[in-house]
Design an enzyme around this catalytic site. Sequence first.
Site, PDB file in Angstrom:
ATOM      1  N   GLN A 133       0.978  -0.948  -0.267  1.00 34.85           N
ATOM      2  CA  GLN A 133      -0.524   0.023  -0.463  1.00 34.85           C
ATOM      3  C   GLN A 133       0.765   1.398   0.022  1.00 34.85           C
ATOM      4  OE1 GLN A 133      -0.342   1.750   3.377  1.00 34.85           O
ATOM      5  NE2 GLN A 133      -1.511   3.535   1.775  1.00 34.85           N
ATOM      6  N   TYR A 135       1.201   5.537  -0.096  1.00 38.33           N
ATOM      7  CA  TYR A 135       0.766   6.943   0.365  1.00 38.33           C
ATOM      8  C   TYR A 135       2.026   7.819  -0.726  1.00 38.33           C
ATOM      9  CZ  TYR A 135      -2.321   5.606   4.630  1.00 38.33           C
ATOM     10  OH  TYR A 135      -3.855   5.733   4.980  1.00 38.33           O
ATOM     11  N   ASP A 163      -7.882   8.450  -0.866  1.00 37.50           N
ATOM     12  CA  ASP A 163      -8.486   9.071  -0.168  1.00 37.50           C
ATOM     13  C   ASP A 163      -8.446   9.339   0.979  1.00 37.50           C
ATOM     14  OD1 ASP A 163      -7.881   6.804   1.846  1.00 37.50           O
ATOM     15  OD2 ASP A 163     -10.334   5.637   1.585  1.00 37.50           O
ATOM     16  N   HIS A 253     -11.956   4.400   4.611  1.00 37.11           N
ATOM     17  CA  HIS A 253     -11.349   3.998   5.122  1.00 37.11           C
ATOM     18  C   HIS A 253     -11.716   3.411   6.705  1.00 37.11           C
ATOM     19  CE1 HIS A 253      -6.720   5.686   4.728  1.00 37.11           C
ATOM     20  NE2 HIS A 253      -6.323   4.839   5.460  1.00 37.11           N
ATOM     21  N   GLY A 286     -16.639  -2.162   7.204  1.00 33.60           N
ATOM     22  CA  GLY A 286     -17.675  -3.069   8.054  1.00 33.60           C
ATOM     23  C   GLY A 286     -17.925  -5.174   7.971  1.00 33.60           C
TER      24      GLY A 286
HETATM   25  C1  LIG Z   1      -5.532   1.280  12.697  1.00 33.84           C
HETATM   26  C2  LIG Z   1      -5.520   1.057  10.944  1.00 33.84           C
HETATM   27  C3  LIG Z   1      -4.559   1.667  10.240  1.00 33.84           C
HETATM   28  C4  LIG Z   1      -5.343   1.824   8.842  1.00 33.84           C
HETATM   29  N1  LIG Z   1      -3.740   2.007   8.352  1.00 33.84           N
HETATM   30  C5  LIG Z   1      -4.436   2.277   6.687  1.00 33.84           C
HETATM   31  C6  LIG Z   1      -3.582   2.893   5.946  1.00 33.84           C
HETATM   32  O1  LIG Z   1      -1.957   2.785   6.482  1.00 33.84           O
HETATM   33  N2  LIG Z   1      -3.303   2.703   4.684  1.00 33.84           N
HETATM   34  C7  LIG Z   1      -4.836   2.773   4.753  1.00 33.84           C
HETATM   35  O2  LIG Z   1      -4.384   2.559   2.614  1.00 33.84           O
HETATM   36  N3  LIG Z   1      -5.736   2.720   4.882  1.00 33.84           N
HETATM   37  C8  LIG Z   1      -5.881   2.258   6.156  1.00 33.84           C
HETATM   38  N4  LIG Z   1      -6.726   1.656   7.218  1.00 33.84           N
HETATM   39  C9  LIG Z   1      -7.577   1.378   6.200  1.00 33.84           C
HETATM   40  C10 LIG Z   1      -8.415  -0.248   6.136  1.00 33.84           C
HETATM   41  O3  LIG Z   1      -7.046  -0.825   5.019  1.00 33.84           O
HETATM   42  C11 LIG Z   1      -8.941   0.009   5.623  1.00 33.84           C
HETATM   43  O4  LIG Z   1      -9.733   0.671   4.188  1.00 33.84           O
HETATM   44  C12 LIG Z   1     -10.721  -0.547   6.975  1.00 33.84           C
HETATM   45  O5  LIG Z   1      -9.378  -0.652   8.049  1.00 33.84           O
HETATM   46  C13 LIG Z   1     -11.973  -1.294   6.764  1.00 33.84           C
HETATM   47  O6  LIG Z   1     -12.277  -1.428   6.951  1.00 33.84           O
HETATM   48  P1  LIG Z   1     -12.597  -2.219   8.156  1.00 33.84           P
HETATM   49  O7  LIG Z   1     -11.515  -2.531   9.480  1.00 33.84           O
HETATM   50  O8  LIG Z   1     -13.867  -1.906   9.177  1.00 33.84           O
HETATM   51  O9  LIG Z   1     -12.487  -3.786   8.078  1.00 33.84           O
HETATM   52  C14 LIG Z   1      -6.755   1.563   8.262  1.00 33.84           C
HETATM   53  C15 LIG Z   1      -7.102   1.291   9.848  1.00 33.84           C
HETATM   54  C16 LIG Z   1      -6.846   0.617  10.420  1.00 33.84           C
HETATM   55  C17 LIG Z   1      -7.880   0.170  11.732  1.00 33.84           C
END
Ligand SMILES: Cc1cc2nc3c(=O)[nH]c(=O)nc-3n(C[C@H](O)[C@H](O)[C@H](O)COP(=O)(O)O)c2cc1C
Length: 361
Positions: A133, A135, A163, A253, A286
């Site tokens: 992934q 950024y 996003d 996200h 979710g």
């Molecule tokens: C603690 C945490 C850190 C995250 N860090 C990133 C990240 O560094 N990059 C990213 O694209 N999404 C990040 N996300 C979003 C996740 O990739 C994902 O879109 C999201 O957790 C999905 O929802 P869910 O937790 O309900 O399954 C993060 C989510 C959480 C909970």
Amino acid sequence: MTNPGFEPVDLWDLECKAREILDPGVYDFFAGGAGEELTLADNVAAWNRLRLRPRVLRDVSRIDTSTTMLGAPVVSPLAVAPMAFQRLADPDGELAAARGATAAGNVMVVATGATVRLEDVAAAVPHGQCWFQLYVLRDRDLTADIVRRAAAAGYHALVLTVDTPVVGVRRRDQRNRFRLPDQIIAENVTPMPVTQADKRRPSLDHDPNVTSKDIAWLVEVSGLPVVCKGVLSSDDARLCVAAGAAAVIVSNHGGRQLDTVLSSADALPGIVQAVGDTAEVYVDGGIRNGSSVLKALALGAQGVFVGRPIIWGLVTGGASGVQTVLDSLRQELATAMTLCGASSVKMLTPDLIAGTGPSIS
Ligand SMILES: Cc1cc2nc3c(=O)[nH]c(=O)nc-3n(C[C@H](O)[C@H](O)[C@H](O)COP(=O)(O)O)c2cc1C
């Protein structure tokens, strides 16, 4: 206090167990969302609002959850969403998550904010399907360097998160004054020292000027398929694909960026229709049970990413905890498929969702 006799039956139980183990500020960092957390709650509620209309009198004696993602075979369409700072959840962090995902036969996405070097994660799972992934950082040279390192280390795809020009307002973190402990750092974004004395802190300074033109740049620099993560509008999905994306991830996200945006379940059907066969469409947000996975696939997703439950698996059981989360979701998916009369992933079609059909917009 942990309760050694307590066996989680579902992912909510697992979250309770993880919450008992974690420092409250760290739990809030993982569990929390943006603003008043309305989208965070709606992500779960939106899957639950959908009603299934199962088919009967079909041969369901053998259920096959296998499929492909970007052409690679996977045991099920589940995948580990990118999440930063996993050493807050387990001492081995991303190494453990990658081992768990690989043992389950699923894709693991390693975040730019990983707390283990990306080369070490790839080396830990030589036969795994790791995606990286990205950024895009203000320091474009550093960004290109990270992308080249990911390609050289054998990552199979780049997941460009679109996003997050800035990080959303996370009130729990503000209240807790959350900050990373000194020993846990984003290992992959440390600029190369210019002099020996120059020990610069890693920087996750996102470039707010990322546009669809950067998709072609990233394909060129990496030679990898680019997946755009964080798309909620059909127009943006078309734009990403026209600019060279191999797939899009419908995602808000996990409700961590802009509160009150629509849930990923509500955004999915329109994006599937807009993209058609021109690229793969995945979804996250979710997903907490097998029925929700089935609904996502029935609405046209080709892959379903799981976020926070993976963290709860890491906290409670390291690599095997992650594998258990993915295995149990796959098992629940198989049960839901059996009860819907679908023996393969291809048989999961929109007519299984009450009130929708092939012409849903
Ligand atoms: C603690 C945490 C850190 C995250 N860090 C990133 C990240 O560094 N990059 C990213 O694209 N999404 C990040 N996300 C979003 C996740 O990739 C994902 O879109 C999201 O957790 C999905 O929802 P869910 O937790 O309900 O399954 C993060 C989510 C959480 C909970």
